[in-house]
Design an enzyme around this catalytic site. Structure first.
Site, PDB file in Angstrom:
ATOM      1  N   GLU A   1       3.110  24.524 -66.627  1.00  0.00           N
ATOM      2  CA  GLU A   1       2.184  25.623 -66.369  1.00  0.00           C
ATOM      3  C   GLU A   1       2.364  26.785 -67.483  1.00  0.00           C
ATOM      4  O   GLU A   1       3.369  26.724 -68.120  1.00  0.00           O
ATOM      5  CB  GLU A   1       2.552  26.375 -65.253  1.00  0.00           C
ATOM      6  CG  GLU A   1       2.259  25.630 -63.955  1.00  0.00           C
ATOM      7  CD  GLU A   1       2.750  26.413 -62.601  1.00  0.00           C
ATOM      8  OE1 GLU A   1       1.811  26.720 -62.066  1.00  0.00           O
ATOM      9  OE2 GLU A   1       3.887  26.735 -62.204  1.00  0.00           O
TER      10      GLU A   1
ATOM     11  N   HIS B   1       6.144  19.106 -54.645  1.00  0.00           N
ATOM     12  CA  HIS B   1       5.384  18.499 -55.433  1.00  0.00           C
ATOM     13  C   HIS B   1       5.866  17.178 -56.319  1.00  0.00           C
ATOM     14  O   HIS B   1       5.566  15.949 -56.279  1.00  0.00           O
ATOM     15  CB  HIS B   1       4.652  19.416 -56.417  1.00  0.00           C
ATOM     16  CG  HIS B   1       3.824  20.399 -55.686  1.00  0.00           C
ATOM     17  ND1 HIS B   1       3.496  20.152 -54.372  1.00  0.00           N
ATOM     18  CD2 HIS B   1       3.865  21.645 -55.761  1.00  0.00           C
ATOM     19  CE1 HIS B   1       2.884  21.484 -54.094  1.00  0.00           C
ATOM     20  NE2 HIS B   1       3.225  22.312 -54.917  1.00  0.00           N
TER      21      HIS B   1
ATOM     22  N   GLY C   1      -7.761  33.564 -42.744  1.00  0.00           N
ATOM     23  CA  GLY C   1      -8.995  33.318 -43.650  1.00  0.00           C
ATOM     24  C   GLY C   1      -9.498  34.359 -44.657  1.00  0.00           C
ATOM     25  O   GLY C   1     -10.410  33.997 -45.501  1.00  0.00           O
ATOM     26  N   THR C   2      -8.765  35.531 -44.593  1.00  0.00           N
ATOM     27  CA  THR C   2      -9.268  36.380 -45.589  1.00  0.00           C
ATOM     28  C   THR C   2      -8.267  36.484 -46.811  1.00  0.00           C
ATOM     29  O   THR C   2      -8.211  37.319 -47.572  1.00  0.00           O
ATOM     30  CB  THR C   2      -9.247  37.823 -45.089  1.00  0.00           C
ATOM     31  OG1 THR C   2      -7.932  38.146 -44.477  1.00  0.00           O
ATOM     32  CG2 THR C   2     -10.329  38.059 -43.999  1.00  0.00           C
TER      33      THR C   2
ATOM     34  N   HIS D   1      -0.559  19.825 -51.599  1.00  0.00           N
ATOM     35  CA  HIS D   1      -1.894  19.569 -52.304  1.00  0.00           C
ATOM     36  C   HIS D   1      -1.717  18.555 -53.210  1.00  0.00           C
ATOM     37  O   HIS D   1      -2.981  17.889 -53.476  1.00  0.00           O
ATOM     38  CB  HIS D   1      -2.521  20.979 -52.601  1.00  0.00           C
ATOM     39  CG  HIS D   1      -2.196  21.535 -53.684  1.00  0.00           C
ATOM     40  ND1 HIS D   1      -1.038  22.251 -53.616  1.00  0.00           N
ATOM     41  CD2 HIS D   1      -2.405  21.378 -54.935  1.00  0.00           C
ATOM     42  CE1 HIS D   1      -0.774  22.989 -54.772  1.00  0.00           C
ATOM     43  NE2 HIS D   1      -1.536  22.117 -55.699  1.00  0.00           N
TER      44      HIS D   1
ATOM     45  N   ARG E   1      -5.897  39.489 -39.861  1.00  0.00           N
ATOM     46  CA  ARG E   1      -5.290  40.671 -39.348  1.00  0.00           C
ATOM     47  C   ARG E   1      -6.583  41.954 -39.353  1.00  0.00           C
ATOM     48  O   ARG E   1      -6.678  42.821 -38.626  1.00  0.00           O
ATOM     49  CB  ARG E   1      -4.378  41.176 -39.865  1.00  0.00           C
ATOM     50  CG  ARG E   1      -3.315  41.790 -39.000  1.00  0.00           C
ATOM     51  CD  ARG E   1      -2.004  42.083 -39.699  1.00  0.00           C
ATOM     52  NE  ARG E   1      -1.715  41.779 -40.938  1.00  0.00           N
ATOM     53  CZ  ARG E   1      -0.647  42.242 -41.658  1.00  0.00           C
ATOM     54  NH1 ARG E   1       0.565  42.454 -41.181  1.00  0.00           N
ATOM     55  NH2 ARG E   1      -0.533  42.121 -42.823  1.00  0.00           N
TER      56      ARG E   1
HETATM   57  P1  NAD Z   1      -2.201  36.137 -48.508  1.00  0.00           P
HETATM   58  O1  NAD Z   1      -1.101  37.236 -48.422  1.00  0.00           O
HETATM   59  O2  NAD Z   1      -3.195  36.420 -49.489  1.00  0.00           O
HETATM   60  O3  NAD Z   1      -2.930  36.171 -47.124  1.00  0.00           O
HETATM   61  C1  NAD Z   1      -2.435  36.214 -45.870  1.00  0.00           C
HETATM   62  C2  NAD Z   1      -3.309  36.121 -44.792  1.00  0.00           C
HETATM   63  O4  NAD Z   1      -2.768  36.157 -43.535  1.00  0.00           O
HETATM   64  C3  NAD Z   1      -4.223  37.251 -44.644  1.00  0.00           C
HETATM   65  O5  NAD Z   1      -5.601  36.673 -44.265  1.00  0.00           O
HETATM   66  C4  NAD Z   1      -3.799  38.257 -43.454  1.00  0.00           C
HETATM   67  O6  NAD Z   1      -4.753  38.954 -43.055  1.00  0.00           O
HETATM   68  C5  NAD Z   1      -3.248  37.325 -42.740  1.00  0.00           C
HETATM   69  N1  NAD Z   1      -2.281  37.821 -41.839  1.00  0.00           N
HETATM   70  C6  NAD Z   1      -1.137  38.544 -42.285  1.00  0.00           C
HETATM   71  N2  NAD Z   1      -0.216  38.791 -41.105  1.00  0.00           N
HETATM   72  C7  NAD Z   1      -0.856  38.276 -40.183  1.00  0.00           C
HETATM   73  C8  NAD Z   1      -0.836  38.731 -38.862  1.00  0.00           C
HETATM   74  N3  NAD Z   1       0.355  39.247 -38.069  1.00  0.00           N
HETATM   75  N4  NAD Z   1      -1.717  38.327 -37.700  1.00  0.00           N
HETATM   76  C9  NAD Z   1      -2.785  37.603 -38.370  1.00  0.00           C
HETATM   77  N5  NAD Z   1      -3.052  37.376 -39.660  1.00  0.00           N
HETATM   78  C10 NAD Z   1      -2.401  37.796 -40.509  1.00  0.00           C
HETATM   79  O7  NAD Z   1      -1.358  35.004 -48.409  1.00  0.00           O
HETATM   80  P2  NAD Z   1      -2.086  33.502 -49.155  1.00  0.00           P
HETATM   81  O8  NAD Z   1      -1.783  33.631 -50.726  1.00  0.00           O
HETATM   82  O9  NAD Z   1      -3.228  33.157 -48.956  1.00  0.00           O
HETATM   83  O10 NAD Z   1      -0.855  32.451 -48.755  1.00  0.00           O
HETATM   84  C11 NAD Z   1      -0.875  31.843 -47.347  1.00  0.00           C
HETATM   85  C12 NAD Z   1      -0.038  30.698 -47.102  1.00  0.00           C
HETATM   86  O11 NAD Z   1      -0.399  29.801 -47.953  1.00  0.00           O
HETATM   87  C13 NAD Z   1       1.363  30.965 -47.625  1.00  0.00           C
HETATM   88  O12 NAD Z   1       2.092  30.499 -46.481  1.00  0.00           O
HETATM   89  C14 NAD Z   1       1.504  30.669 -49.092  1.00  0.00           C
HETATM   90  O13 NAD Z   1       2.853  30.406 -49.219  1.00  0.00           O
HETATM   91  C15 NAD Z   1       0.791  29.442 -48.977  1.00  0.00           C
HETATM   92  N6  NAD Z   1       0.151  29.109 -50.403  1.00  0.00           N
HETATM   93  C16 NAD Z   1      -0.518  30.016 -51.016  1.00  0.00           C
HETATM   94  C17 NAD Z   1      -1.140  29.263 -52.088  1.00  0.00           C
HETATM   95  C18 NAD Z   1      -1.935  30.457 -53.073  1.00  0.00           C
HETATM   96  O14 NAD Z   1      -2.338  29.785 -54.207  1.00  0.00           O
HETATM   97  N7  NAD Z   1      -2.392  31.644 -52.679  1.00  0.00           N
HETATM   98  C19 NAD Z   1      -0.720  28.094 -52.607  1.00  0.00           C
HETATM   99  C20 NAD Z   1      -0.101  27.460 -52.065  1.00  0.00           C
HETATM  100  C21 NAD Z   1       0.428  27.737 -50.792  1.00  0.00           C
END
Ligand code: NAD
Length: 484
Positions: free
Chosen positions: A216, A240, A18-19, A178, A51
């Site tokens: 893009e 996609h 969530g963060t 999405h 985390r």
């Molecule tokens: P991020 O690295 O910004 O965030 C990861 C999150 O996971 C953080 O909140 C962290 O605290 C949490 N986390 C990590 N290890 C943990 C643990 N052991 N226990 C609990 N929480 C833990 O990653 P993101 O960019 O938000 O991506 C998240 C997912 O979404 C990935 O699978 C990514 O491939 C997918 N995704 C991201 C995007 C994007 O635009 N960021 C787009 C499409 C898909």
């Protein structure tokens, strides 16, 4: 026009990660917009689980900042954000350990829909699924939402499906793509199956070819490490672009219901011929005068990963035999835009003579920016001078046509999250679909590796490598322009 908002049942939504970036940019602002639209029940709970040590107040601040930065509802009354934040909670949880799970379990309620969004790296999906069960958070009615990437190839996707299946039934698993949540994508189905006008022409007898482009302008940005292990084929085409291909090419399902739609999509993937490697163009953006190229961005001077791919494929079935589908996607291109273009054949005979000019009808479905559809129609050029033909667009921008401002059309994530709460899987990928898509893309990637192929460099701000232009040129066709 006031849009009809269908209320959803009361729910507890836990966002693991969530963060993180995705939660801050898409999920949380999206939930707020649905709240503004009156779609989220007053006593729903949105629980961030990650985390770091945020506490409820720290997380509420993060959510408030995310909403302000990434777009909250414009039509919200003062105080709405504060009310929304009262629904927001936080629990520190370690996906790989035991910390936080009992507290999280204690916050969940009986008798409401429970959804768990895995917005974390894919290496944590299995651990989360297992702990949701072992700590008694999830039951047989709970839903899990899984982000991309869903596997790295067929083998890893199968393993992931098998892990999820140990803890959840397929009806509980919502694999997000999405692109499927975009308004235009659903409109594509409405246009195809809600009108008599198009479907009779939707086959190889009348359609010359179909182009699907996702272009893009951005580079790999901060995702270099992840992207370099993935590349355009895994990151964009396998999910996609193939999903869009399925919706364009599928047979009419008997009903707009999850399995009816997904069965038809699966049939399309299974009918795809293997791709001849002469029909693939693969590129990597080069450095220019003032900007580093792909290899600098990913920190590997010898990287062989593609940031661009274009290919021609065929669907071997009665409807599409003989009509090629051209797929193209890449980074650092001239313009940003996602579009599907259905290019119809020439009229069989021109009664006006060749000097009048000839134009194909093209139905262009824009996914972004400015979602909408354009149908190119041939008419007479106005004025004297005889019969000369020109192509004019019948343009339908959804935001304009529906009298709503673009911002009021729900974002893909908003719609998909609400579908999870409603228990509607139509716009989510089924496990067998994802595996079939990998089974088609894996041999392409294996072929590149086997032949030691290096992607061709292309200029940043161009429309990709020369090979991509040749792919069309050889067939006497051309790509639609990527607008700057
Ligand atoms: P991020 O690295 O910004 O965030 C990861 C999150 O996971 C953080 O909140 C962290 O605290 C949490 N986390 C990590 N290890 C943990 C643990 N052991 N226990 C609990 N929480 C833990 O990653 P993101 O960019 O938000 O991506 C998240 C997912 O979404 C990935 O699978 C990514 O491939 C997918 N995704 C991201 C995007 C994007 O635009 N960021 C787009 C499409 C898909």
């Amino acid at each position: 026009m006031v849009s009809r908002v269908i209320p959803v049942d009361n729910f507890d939504l836990v966002i693991f990660g969530g963060t993180g970036d995705l939660a801050r940019r898409k999920i949380l602002p999206g939930l707020f917009r649905r709240y503004c639209a009156g779609q989220i029940p007053e006593d729903a709970q949105i629980i961030g689980a990650a985390r770091s040590d945020e506490g409820d107040e720290g997380f509420r601040k993060l959510v408030g900042d995310a909403v302000r930065e990434f777009g909250g509802g414009r039509h919200c009354e003062d105080g709405t954000l504060e009310n929304f934040l009262e629904r927001v909670k936080y629990v520190r949880v370690d996906a790989m350990g035991d910390d936080g799970w009992e507290e999280l379990q204690g916050r969940l309620r009986l008798g409401v829909v429970k959804a768990f969004y895995f917005s974390v790296g894919p290496s944590l999906f299995g651990a989360l699924a297992e702990r949701l069960r072992s700590f008694g958070l999830a039951d047989d009615d709970s839903r899990v939402v899984v982000e991309k990437p869903f596997g790295h190839d067929l083998e890893t996707a199968r393993a992931l499906n098998a892990t999820l299946a140990q803890h959840f039934k397929e009806e509980q698993i919502y694999r997000i793509d999405h692109y499927l949540g975009k308004e235009t994508v659903q409109n594509l189905m409405a246009v195809r199956f809600g009108n008599m006008l198009f479907e009779p022409l939707w086959n190889s007898q009348y359609v010359d070819h179909i182009q699907i482009t996702v272009a893009e302008t951005v580079d790999v940005g901060g995702r270099g490490g992840y992207y370099d292990k993935s590349g355009a084929m895994r990151d964009m085409v396998q999910n996609h672009l193939m999903q869009l291909l399925c919706l364009i090419a599928m047979e009419p399902p008997a009903r707009f219901e999850p399995d009816a739609v997904r069965d038809e999509k699966l049939k399309v993937i299974r009918a795809l011929d293997p791709v001849d490697y002469h029909h693939i163009a693969r590129g990597q953006y080069a450095a220019d005068d003032d900007q580093p190229g792909y290899r600098v961005h990913v920190g590997d001077p010898r990287s062989k990963t593609e940031s661009f791919v274009a290919l021609k494929c065929h669907i071997s079935n009665w409807r599409w035999a003989g009509t090629p589908f051209y797929l193209r996607t890449g980074k650092k291109l001239r313009g940003r835009g996602s579009e599907i273009a259905v290019v119809f054949k020439d009229a069989p005979h021109s009664i006006f003579g060749d000097e009048a000019g000839r134009h194909n009808n093209i139905l262009a479905i824009r996914l972004q920016p400015d979602e909408g559809m354009t149908l190119g129609v041939t008419i007479k050029e106005p004025g004297p001078g005889g019969m000369r033909l020109i192509d004019v667009p019948l343009d339908m921008s959804f935001a304009e046509a529906l009298g709503a401002e673009a911002e009021d059309v729900p974002d893909a994530y908003e719609r998909l999250i609400m579908d999870v709460i409603r228990g509607n899987q139509t716009l989510f990928m089924r496990g067998d679909e994802v595996e079939a898509a990998w089974a088609w893309t894996d041999p392409i990637i294996e072929g590149w590796n086997r032949r030691g192929e290096v992607p061709k460099p292309y200029d940043a701000g161009s429309s990709g490598p020369e090979d991509a232009l040749m792919l069309m040129h050889r067939d006497g066709r051309k790509w639609r322009e990527i607008k700057a």
